[in-house]
Design a protein around this motif. Structure first.
Motif, PDB file in Angstrom:
ATOM      1  N   THR A 248      12.812  -0.643   6.040  1.00 30.99           N
ATOM      2  CA  THR A 248      11.462  -0.098   5.786  1.00 30.99           C
ATOM      3  C   THR A 248      10.580  -0.132   7.030  1.00 30.99           C
ATOM      4  OG1 THR A 248      11.607  -0.701   3.451  1.00 30.99           O
ATOM      5  CG2 THR A 248       9.407  -0.311   4.343  1.00 30.99           C
ATOM      6  N   PRO A 249      10.392  -1.292   7.681  1.00 29.02           N
ATOM      7  CA  PRO A 249       9.531  -1.268   8.885  1.00 29.02           C
ATOM      8  C   PRO A 249      10.126  -0.443  10.025  1.00 29.02           C
ATOM      9  CG  PRO A 249      10.584  -3.414   8.632  1.00 29.02           C
ATOM     10  CD  PRO A 249      10.838  -2.661   7.371  1.00 29.02           C
ATOM     11  N   LEU A 250      11.445  -0.475  10.157  1.00 30.56           N
ATOM     12  CA  LEU A 250      12.065   0.337  11.209  1.00 30.56           C
ATOM     13  C   LEU A 250      11.864   1.831  10.953  1.00 30.56           C
ATOM     14  CD1 LEU A 250      15.438  -1.501  11.941  1.00 30.56           C
ATOM     15  CD2 LEU A 250      13.420  -1.357  13.406  1.00 30.56           C
ATOM     16  N   HIS A 251      11.958   2.211   9.671  1.00 34.56           N
ATOM     17  CA  HIS A 251      11.770   3.623   9.327  1.00 34.56           C
ATOM     18  C   HIS A 251      10.332   4.061   9.615  1.00 34.56           C
ATOM     19  CE1 HIS A 251      12.274   7.430   7.267  1.00 34.56           C
ATOM     20  NE2 HIS A 251      11.193   7.151   6.510  1.00 34.56           N
ATOM     21  N   ILE A 252       9.369   3.172   9.246  1.00 36.57           N
ATOM     22  CA  ILE A 252       7.954   3.510   9.510  1.00 36.57           C
ATOM     23  C   ILE A 252       7.692   3.592  11.010  1.00 36.57           C
ATOM     24  CG2 ILE A 252       5.602   2.645   9.278  1.00 36.57           C
ATOM     25  CD1 ILE A 252       6.427   1.434   6.576  1.00 36.57           C
ATOM     26  N   LEU A 253       8.243   2.603  11.752  1.00 38.52           N
ATOM     27  CA  LEU A 253       8.062   2.623  13.205  1.00 38.52           C
ATOM     28  C   LEU A 253       8.668   3.884  13.813  1.00 38.52           C
ATOM     29  CD1 LEU A 253       8.851  -1.093  14.147  1.00 38.52           C
ATOM     30  CD2 LEU A 253       6.656   0.075  14.447  1.00 38.52           C
ATOM     31  N   GLN A 254       9.896   4.211  13.382  1.00 35.29           N
ATOM     32  CA  GLN A 254      10.559   5.390  13.931  1.00 35.29           C
ATOM     33  C   GLN A 254       9.786   6.674  13.608  1.00 35.29           C
ATOM     34  OE1 GLN A 254      14.566   5.864  12.526  1.00 35.29           O
ATOM     35  NE2 GLN A 254      14.925   7.735  13.683  1.00 35.29           N
ATOM     36  N   SER A 255       9.335   6.779  12.344  1.00 35.68           N
ATOM     37  CA  SER A 255       8.628   8.001  11.919  1.00 35.68           C
ATOM     38  C   SER A 255       7.316   8.166  12.674  1.00 35.68           C
ATOM     39  CB  SER A 255       8.366   7.954  10.410  1.00 35.68           C
ATOM     40  OG  SER A 255       9.582   7.889   9.699  1.00 35.68           O
ATOM     41  N   ASN A 256       6.577   7.052  12.778  1.00 36.67           N
ATOM     42  CA  ASN A 256       5.280   7.139  13.459  1.00 36.67           C
ATOM     43  C   ASN A 256       5.440   7.417  14.951  1.00 36.67           C
ATOM     44  OD1 ASN A 256       2.703   6.285  11.705  1.00 36.67           O
ATOM     45  ND2 ASN A 256       4.508   5.228  10.929  1.00 36.67           N
ATOM     46  N   LEU A 257       6.449   6.760  15.567  1.00 32.85           N
ATOM     47  CA  LEU A 257       6.658   7.005  16.995  1.00 32.85           C
ATOM     48  C   LEU A 257       7.101   8.449  17.261  1.00 32.85           C
ATOM     49  CD1 LEU A 257       8.405   3.666  18.046  1.00 32.85           C
ATOM     50  CD2 LEU A 257       6.148   4.476  18.776  1.00 32.85           C
ATOM     51  N   ASP A 268      -3.948   6.571  18.874  1.00 36.23           N
ATOM     52  CA  ASP A 268      -5.252   5.917  18.837  1.00 36.23           C
ATOM     53  C   ASP A 268      -5.113   4.506  18.268  1.00 36.23           C
ATOM     54  OD1 ASP A 268      -4.748   6.374  16.177  1.00 36.23           O
ATOM     55  OD2 ASP A 268      -6.237   7.965  15.947  1.00 36.23           O
ATOM     56  N   GLU A 269      -6.250   3.851  18.139  1.00 38.61           N
ATOM     57  CA  GLU A 269      -6.245   2.463  17.678  1.00 38.61           C
ATOM     58  C   GLU A 269      -5.729   2.326  16.258  1.00 38.61           C
ATOM     59  OE1 GLU A 269      -9.361  -1.303  17.192  1.00 38.61           O
ATOM     60  OE2 GLU A 269     -10.031   0.603  18.069  1.00 38.61           O
ATOM     61  N   GLU A 270      -6.057   3.261  15.412  1.00 35.22           N
ATOM     62  CA  GLU A 270      -5.614   3.190  14.010  1.00 35.22           C
ATOM     63  C   GLU A 270      -4.096   3.242  13.904  1.00 35.22           C
ATOM     64  OE1 GLU A 270      -6.143   5.630   9.796  1.00 35.22           O
ATOM     65  OE2 GLU A 270      -7.233   6.264  11.590  1.00 35.22           O
ATOM     66  N   LEU A 275       1.432   0.471  13.528  1.00 35.15           N
ATOM     67  CA  LEU A 275       2.688   0.052  14.154  1.00 35.15           C
ATOM     68  C   LEU A 275       2.727  -1.463  14.340  1.00 35.15           C
ATOM     69  CD1 LEU A 275       3.110   2.832  16.881  1.00 35.15           C
ATOM     70  CD2 LEU A 275       4.191   2.701  14.643  1.00 35.15           C
ATOM     71  N   TYR A 276       1.580  -2.027  14.684  1.00 35.58           N
ATOM     72  CA  TYR A 276       1.522  -3.474  14.897  1.00 35.58           C
ATOM     73  C   TYR A 276       1.814  -4.243  13.599  1.00 35.58           C
ATOM     74  CZ  TYR A 276      -0.355  -8.117  15.821  1.00 35.58           C
ATOM     75  OH  TYR A 276      -0.506  -9.482  15.939  1.00 35.58           O
ATOM     76  N   GLN A 277       1.248  -3.792  12.489  1.00 31.73           N
ATOM     77  CA  GLN A 277       1.475  -4.449  11.196  1.00 31.73           C
ATOM     78  C   GLN A 277       2.947  -4.418  10.812  1.00 31.73           C
ATOM     79  OE1 GLN A 277      -0.659  -6.238   9.462  1.00 31.73           O
ATOM     80  NE2 GLN A 277      -2.275  -5.800  10.980  1.00 31.73           N
ATOM     81  N   GLU A 278       3.625  -3.319  11.091  1.00 33.60           N
ATOM     82  CA  GLU A 278       5.045  -3.227  10.774  1.00 33.60           C
ATOM     83  C   GLU A 278       5.870  -4.148  11.670  1.00 33.60           C
ATOM     84  OE1 GLU A 278       6.281  -1.771   8.197  1.00 33.60           O
ATOM     85  OE2 GLU A 278       4.245  -1.145   7.658  1.00 33.60           O
TER      86      GLU A 278
END
Length: 477
Positions: A248-257, A268-270, A275-278
């Motif tokens: 789950t966190p890897l998928h979110i990190l990958q998708s957002n990046l 941006d900061e948001e 990404l930081y929370q994941e």
């Protein structure tokens, strides 16, 4: 290498053979001894009879009468060689040793041993007590026995053979039965253990044994199988949970990046906070896995020293007051019974113990619920109980709550956690030579009771507090 069945059978057979041999030997010796006594009695009685008759012949003056001699030999002598000697031991009449042996050789050809011939000399007295003659009584031991005596002796020997055969047969049957009684279940249990070793974790041995030790072994093997099967289920669930938690966190990190690289999301900061929370979430998961590894390998070292039990509990209790206020939970403590009680413990480990218990209690308690912490005394031990009136634990999950990475039914999976809190609790308590137990009713309450030994110096008469002394008196009564 010989099997246990063959060993047991060999033991029974050996015991049977020894008993048969020893019994037969004892019976034979006894019969032989009794027959010797029987022969001696016959010889004594025959000698007494012959001497009495000679005395009567002397009284009648017919001592040298050949006709009387012949009658005596035929009617009383039987298998004895009787010789009458005068006062100076000169031969008067009778049968000599040589003639007696010749008669036996004719009766038993090539079977007579002259060295076995026995004889005894008996004096004959008149009424005045003077010796008037001597009677020499000779005999051959085996010839004294009558046909009925020999038949009886033969029947006894046959009976001994039959009895010995029957006893040996019963020992063989008993050996076969007992060896099967032991080995049948042992073979079955060994096959079950091999099946478990081969990965067939559902293998069980269902056949009960009447032997307590084998039944205990069977129960232990089946219990081991159940534990292995449960551990395998937990292991598979752990792999699934870890895989899901990591994915789950890897998928979110990958998708957002990827979105940032493609220009879909602005950098941006948001987005950085997301990404930081994941990343933090991912780090917590790895920390939990490291913590589990430390629990499993017992890497943590304890620094034992004497500490005040109430102070240790109170410190952690106070740290959760804010959480209780936020969740509007009725939260209170009662530890008057353990006032001034000291325990030998690692301060940080004990703090971690109370932290885990209270964090679990708050985690699974609804708003406006109730959490109670209270202590007590049980002889030379003290008890610490943490009770919450939350969602409780299902009855089928209670035996496994202290297993590593175990999490109960689906209703509890909505609460965040790694499933190692109670595993750590059990590990810490056991390192302090204590015990931990749990009581729970699903949907009503959960109660965890920790029992720790009181420091030995506290049990000395001068160090026992008044309340503790009164409590110990009450428990004795």
């Amino acid at each position: 290498m010989i099997s246990i069945r063959k060993q047991l059978f060999s033991i029974f057979l050996s015991i049977g053979c020894i008993m048969v041999f020893s019994t037969s030997l004892i019976v034979n010796i006894s019969i032989k001894k009794n027959f010797e006594i029987y022969i001696d009695n016959n010889i004594r009685e025959a000698g007494n009879s012959i001497v009495a008759i000679v005395e009567k012949l002397y009284e009648k003056g017919e001592l040298e009468n050949n006709t009387m001699q012949q009658g005596l030999l035929e009617n009383y002598m039987g298998n004895f060689a009787v010789t009458l000697l005068g006062p100076d031991k000169h031969f008067i009449w009778g049968e000599t040793e040589q003639s007696f042996i010749e008669d036996l050789n004719q009766k038993y050809p090539n079977q007579v041993d002259p060295s076995l011939y026995r004889q005894e000399e008996r004096p004959v007295h008149n009424k005045a007590g003077e010796i008037i003659a001597y009677v020499k009584i000779g005999y051959y031991p085996s010839d004294i026995l009558t046909k009925n005596d020999l038949k009886f002796q033969k029947n006894v020997n046959v009976s001994i053979v039959w009895c010995s055969s029957m006893i040996l047969m019963w020992f063989i049957l008993a050996g076969l039965y007992v060896s099967r009684l032991f080995t049948y279940h042992i073979y079955g249990i060994s096959k079950t253990s091999i099946a478990l070793a081969d990965g067939k974790l559902n293998a069980r041995y269902p056949f009960k044994s009447k032997i307590k030790e084998i039944e205990t072994l069977r129960h232990s093997m089946n219990y081991l199988g159940e534990k292995l099967e449960r551990q395998d289920t937990i292991r598979k669930k752990l792999i699934s949970d870890v895989s899901h938690e990591i994915r789950t966190p890897l998928h979110i990190l990958q998708s957002n990046l990827e979105a940032m690289i493609d220009g879909i999301y602005p950098i941006d900061e948001e987005q950085m906070n997301v990404l930081y929370q994941e990343v933090v979430r991912f780090g917590k998961l790895l920390n939990n896995l490291d913590l589990l590894k430390n629990v499993e390998e017992n890497e943590s070292r304890m620094n034992f020293r004497v500490i005040n039990l109430n102070e240790s509990v109170q410190e952690v209790f106070d740290a959760f007051k804010i959480v209780a206020k936020e969740k509007k939970i009725n939260y209170h403590i009662k530890h008057t019974e353990t006032e001034n009680v000291m325990v030998s413990a690692d301060k940080d480990a004990l703090k971690q113990l109370w932290m885990n218990l209270l964090s679990n209690a708050f985690k699974f308690s609804d708003h406006k619920g109730e959490i109670k912490v209270y202590t007590g005394m049980q002889g030379k031990e003290c008890t610490i109980t943490v009770e919450d009136h939350g969602i409780g634990i299902a009855e089928e999950d209670l035996p496994y709550v202290f297993e590593r990475m175990y999490r109960g039914d689906k209703s509890r999976e909505q609460y965040q956690g790694s499933g190692i809190g109670l595993t750590m609790v059990k590990n810490i308590v056991e390192k302090h030579n204590g015990k931990v137990a749990i009581e729970s009713v699903e949907g009503e309450y959960t109660k965890i009771i920790v029992t720790l030994p009181i420091h030995t110096k506290m049990l000395e008469p001068n160090n026992i507090s008044g309340k503790m002394r009164n409590y110990m008196k009450m428990t004795k009564n």
